[in-house]
Design a protein around this motif. Structure first.
Motif, short mmCIF file in Angstrom:
data_model
loop_
_atom_site.label_atom_id
_atom_site.label_comp_id
_atom_site.label_asym_id
_atom_site.label_seq_id
_atom_site.Cartn_x
_atom_site.Cartn_y
_atom_site.Cartn_z
N GLY B 416 48.08 22.91 43.40
CA GLY B 416 47.61 22.41 42.11
C GLY B 416 48.30 22.95 40.88
O GLY B 416 48.27 22.31 39.82
N CYS B 417 48.92 24.10 40.97
CA CYS B 417 49.54 24.74 39.79
C CYS B 417 50.50 23.78 39.10
O CYS B 417 51.26 23.06 39.75
N THR B 418 50.44 23.76 37.77
CA THR B 418 51.35 22.90 37.02
C THR B 418 52.35 23.73 36.21
O THR B 418 52.96 23.23 35.28
N MET B 419 52.47 25.01 36.55
CA MET B 419 53.41 25.92 35.90
C MET B 419 53.18 26.00 34.39
O MET B 419 54.13 25.98 33.61
N CYS B 420 51.91 26.11 34.01
CA CYS B 420 51.62 26.20 32.59
C CYS B 420 51.89 27.61 32.06
O CYS B 420 51.80 27.85 30.86
N GLN B 421 52.19 28.54 32.96
CA GLN B 421 52.53 29.92 32.59
C GLN B 421 51.40 30.67 31.90
O GLN B 421 51.63 31.43 30.97
N GLN B 422 50.19 30.46 32.36
CA GLN B 422 49.06 31.17 31.76
C GLN B 422 48.37 32.09 32.75
O GLN B 422 47.24 32.54 32.52
N CYS B 423 49.01 32.38 33.86
CA CYS B 423 48.39 33.20 34.90
C CYS B 423 47.85 34.52 34.33
O CYS B 423 46.80 34.99 34.74
N HIS B 424 48.57 35.11 33.38
CA HIS B 424 48.17 36.40 32.82
C HIS B 424 46.88 36.33 32.03
O HIS B 424 46.28 37.35 31.75
N LYS B 427 42.73 32.51 33.00
CA LYS B 427 41.92 31.32 32.73
C LYS B 427 42.42 30.09 33.47
O LYS B 427 42.04 28.97 33.13
N CYS B 428 43.27 30.25 34.43
CA CYS B 428 43.89 29.14 35.15
C CYS B 428 42.91 28.00 35.41
O CYS B 428 41.94 28.15 36.13
N ALA B 429 43.19 26.87 34.79
CA ALA B 429 42.28 25.73 34.92
C ALA B 429 42.33 25.13 36.31
O ALA B 429 41.44 24.38 36.69
S1 SF4 Z 1 47.71 29.54 35.18
FE1 SF4 Z 1 49.40 30.05 36.55
S2 SF4 Z 1 48.72 29.39 38.58
FE2 SF4 Z 1 47.38 28.39 37.08
S3 SF4 Z 1 48.35 26.39 36.73
FE3 SF4 Z 1 49.09 27.76 35.14
S4 SF4 Z 1 51.01 28.59 35.98
FE4 SF4 Z 1 49.87 27.69 37.69
#
Ligand code: SF4
Ligand code: SF4
Lengths: 247, 505
Positions: B416-424, B427-429
């Protein structure tokens, strides 16, 4: 009781013998003629007693769970590396990175220790917490990244030697360090607080110092009446505000 | 208004959430799905609003909108175009100035560096060396990882030589180190199940292993990093191999840092640290300052596990990687893992991720060369990691000299990851890089397992087809076979390092 002569044995051979003897059900082992063999007691997960005559090498008691190791002379680096429980008693000095990342059990050192003692020591449960008592002085970076547990530094026989080195408690974010005779604040990292131990702390110090004195033959009453200071981290999150969420 | 801005810190939003009013039925699914507070419902006006500045482009809302009313668009750079500064540098200065902190990012670098995989073409057979049809003929992908002996001694028809411990992989693809903490329980559960089903291994990462996941025994590689989180006897015992993490491709020379807010009770228990404290793993292991010290830890772990398990050493690809890898091999590692510049991370300072390191392709080729020159390559195994995006990257990596690969980012994208780069941010949606129970529920381990199994099985099929086309029936025959590759659009120096010829040669 089983006696093993370690003279001229390579560490892997010696440790293999130790493991085998323990597997056979022996619960007390005396090893004579130890001369720098690494990893004695490493990964042993039984409450056996291992007495070492001679100087054991690095990583004594690494990853161990339960054994009691008694060293009758000095010991080298990495003692009690990542140990979970058990006890290590050293009737001499110990080298660098004593108790790296230990998270249970206790270590008593009669003499001095090298750099980075108790780095990364941690505690995660109320009833499981590592304790280290050092009779002499310590090198720089003591308690670096410490995240839990109790470290007591007594500074006995300190002569003109500095009690601790620089950078005491750098990155510390848990646990407590107690130092007899106080510390030179200029040696401490800016991330720690220095305070006076409360009654509960003093009780903890007393219990451990008493044990230390029983082990090594010091006068507990004399040691305990001196002033102790307590060093604790200012924050559980020392580097929390250096960063912001990106991108 | 809710989105009143502080003009002094204004930076233009990256995304524009467009909601087609003709399609929107105000079901509020998007409001529920957005975990970044970028979508909200205004009762007074009976209207769904978007706060573009908060949108991270994760596309969760768009995916869940039943009427396809939502489009997420990348916003154009609103500033006067300046090729030498670009939007990122301008915004970068503003953010640092406004907030007084260094930006932390996640996933692999998104900067436009060359991807060498895309400059290599694979060979195939014609006429003289016939191709093989993998659907009808056996095709071997089985791979063994571990130290190899120089020769075998046979006595009375029996093998006399004592072999080193090996990991047996049905496919040369493993799930890379991603910790419990970076990912949640459900995701690790799915990765573990997939590893079992596929006959491969998953890596626990440096955060320890949840007790429930001990059931994957036989398919687990555990990691020992500088923080030694969750490392204890049972953890070492349950593993098939132990990986010492020296570095990570996305942040060479930088330690790990799991922020206190992600350290929940269960994670604290697993990592063996107090709840809510920062889990800091410093850059160096404080008992490793030399190759000899590394050897000491390798053998401490071997002693602790009675020499029954291969010890991996994972290093980030940096400029003198060949010499370092040679040292690691001589220190006694059974397997060396090279983690490339494009590798992912759950959190890394942005400047490090985007500027430090070396692409895996170059690192792999030069390490393979060096180990061959020194007669060490045959003795140890090499795993390539950091930037493997598809099955052909796997083929190319093996041809450049890898025995197997690790996949991390691809694993997450599969579920499902869309590489939004918010893992840190935690809050990964998509319910992956988060510990929030509400969000974590978005990952159903049954479905996620199936997706991972599908992905790797399809890659395996593609690899077999490609091997067949090359006229090879075993992955072993491809290993280090650089004649199978030709480069294009590369300088002579680049091809020299990659050890390949130019297309047409
Ligand atoms: S927060 Fe990380 S794991 Fe979640 S969708 Fe974004 S990049 Fe992927
Ligand atoms: S769900 Fe994701 S894409 Fe949609 S508005 Fe929220 S942050 Fe943006």
């Amino acid at each position: 009781m089983k006696r093993i002569d370690a003279s001229n044995l390579k560490y892997n051979v010696l440790n293999d013998i130790i493991r085998r003897v323990i597997e056979e059900g022996e619960n007390k082992i005396i090893i004579d003629g130890v001369c720098g063999q690494y990893y004695i007691g490493c990964g042993i997960a039984k409450p056996v007693e291992i007495v070492i005559n001679g100087v054991p090498g690095n990583d004594l008691g690494a990853f161990m769970e339960g054994p009691t190791i008694i060293v009758n002379e000095d010991a080298q680096d990495g003692i009690g590396n990542t140990m979970s429980s058990g006890e290590i008693i050293i009737h001499g000095n110990a080298g660098d990175v004593l108790g790296y990342s230990m998270r249970g059990g206790s270590i008593f050192v009669k003499g001095n220790v090298g750099y980075r003692a108790c780095i990364h020591m941690k505690a995660y449960k109320e009833d499981v917490s590592p304790t280290v008592v050092i009779g002499g002085c310590a090198g720089a970076f003591m308690g670096e990244y410490m995240a839990g547990g109790t470290l007591i530094l007594l500074g006995l026989n300190r002569d003109k030697k500095r009690l601790t080195g620089n950078y005491l408690g750098t990155g510390m974010h848990g646990g407590a360090i107690f130092v007899r005779h106080g510390v030179d604040e200029s040696l401490c990292s800016s991330e720690v607080l220095i305070s006076k131990p409360d009654d509960k702390d003093m009780q903890k110090i007393l219990t451990n110092v008493k044990k230390f004195c029983d082990l090594f033959g010091f006068d507990c009453d004399k040691i305990i009446k001196d002033e102790f200071v307590k060093i604790t981290p200012k924050s559980k999150r020392p580097y929390g505000n250096l960063y912001i969420p990106g991108p | 208004m809710k989105w009143m801005k502080d003009v002094k810190t204004y930076t233009p939003p990256d995304f524009h959430v467009i909601r087609d009013p003709d399609r929107c039925i105000k079901c509020k699914a998007c409001v529920e799905q957005c975990s970044f507070d970028a979508t909200f419902y205004d009762e007074e006006e009976d209207k769904i609003w978007n706060w573009d500045a908060k949108c991270v482009g994760c596309n969760r809302c768009a995916a869940f909108c039943p009427t396809e009313a939502i489009t997420i668009e990348n916003r154009e750079n609103p500033y006067r175009i300046n090729e030498s500064w670009g939007k990122w540098n301008v915004v970068g200065v503003k953010k640092r100035a406004a907030f007084g902190g260094a930006p932390v990012v996640s996933m692999g670098s998104d900067k436009p560096y060359i991807v060498y995989w895309d400059h290599m073409l694979i060979n195939a057979s014609q006429v003289t060396n016939p191709s093989i049809d993998p659907l009808r003929e056996p095709m071997e992908l089985k791979t063994f990882l571990g130290k190899k002996v120089d020769y075998l001694e046979i006595e009375d028809g029996k093998l006399k030589t004592v072999l080193y411990p090996q990991l047996e992989l049905e496919i040369p693809i493993m799930f890379a180190a991603m910790s419990y903490g970076a990912l949640n329980y459900n995701v690790i559960e799915a990765i573990g199940r997939a590893a079992v089903e596929l006959g491969t291994y998953f890596n626990s990462g440096e955060g320890g292993l949840h007790k429930d996941h001990y059931k994957f025994e036989g398919n687990i590689i555990v990691q020992v990093a500088s923080g030694r989180f969750g490392v204890y006897k049972e953890y070492l015992d349950v593993a098939s191999a132990i990986e010492i993490k020296i570095g990570q491709g996305a942040k060479p020379g930088i330690g790990g840092h799991l922020p206190g807010e992600k350290v929940t009770a269960s994670i604290a228990q697993t990592r063996m640290i107090p709840k809510g404290t920062d889990a800091l793993s410093p850059a160096p292991h404080h008992d490793i300052y030399s190759i000899e010290d590394l050897r000491q830890l390798i053998y401490a772990l071997k002693e602790a596990t009675e020499y029954k398990k291969p010890i991996f050493v994972k290093i980030a690809c940096v400029h003198n990687i060949a010499a370092i890898a040679s040292g690691v091999a001589q220190a006694g590692a059974d397997v060396i893992v090279l983690d490339g510049f494009k590798g992912g991370t759950g959190a890394s300072p942005q400047v490090i991720r985007d500027n430090v390191g070396l692409p895996i392709e170059l690192a792999l080729a030069s390490v393979d060369d060096r180990l061959r020159q020194e007669g060490l390559r045959g003795k140890i195994s090499l795993v390539a990691s950091g930037g493997i995006r598809n099955s052909m990257d796997v083929i190319k990596a093996i041809a450049l000299g890898a025995d197997a690969v690790y996949i991390g980012t691809a694993t997450l994208i599969a579920i499902g990851c869309t590489m939004c780069q918010q893992c840190h941010t935690g809050k990964c949606a998509w319910g992956i890089a988060t510990q929030d129970p509400f969000l974590s529920k978005r990952q159903n381990p049954n479905i996620a397992t199936q997706r991972l199994v599908n992905l790797v099985n399809v890659w395996a099929l593609e690899i077999k087809e490609t091997l067949g086309a090359m006229g090879i029936n075993s992955i072993e025959s491809l290993k280090g076979n650089r004649l199978a590759l030709r480069g294009f659009d590369l300088s002579e120096k680049e091809m020299e390092i990659l050890g390949i010829l130019h297309a047409g040669e």
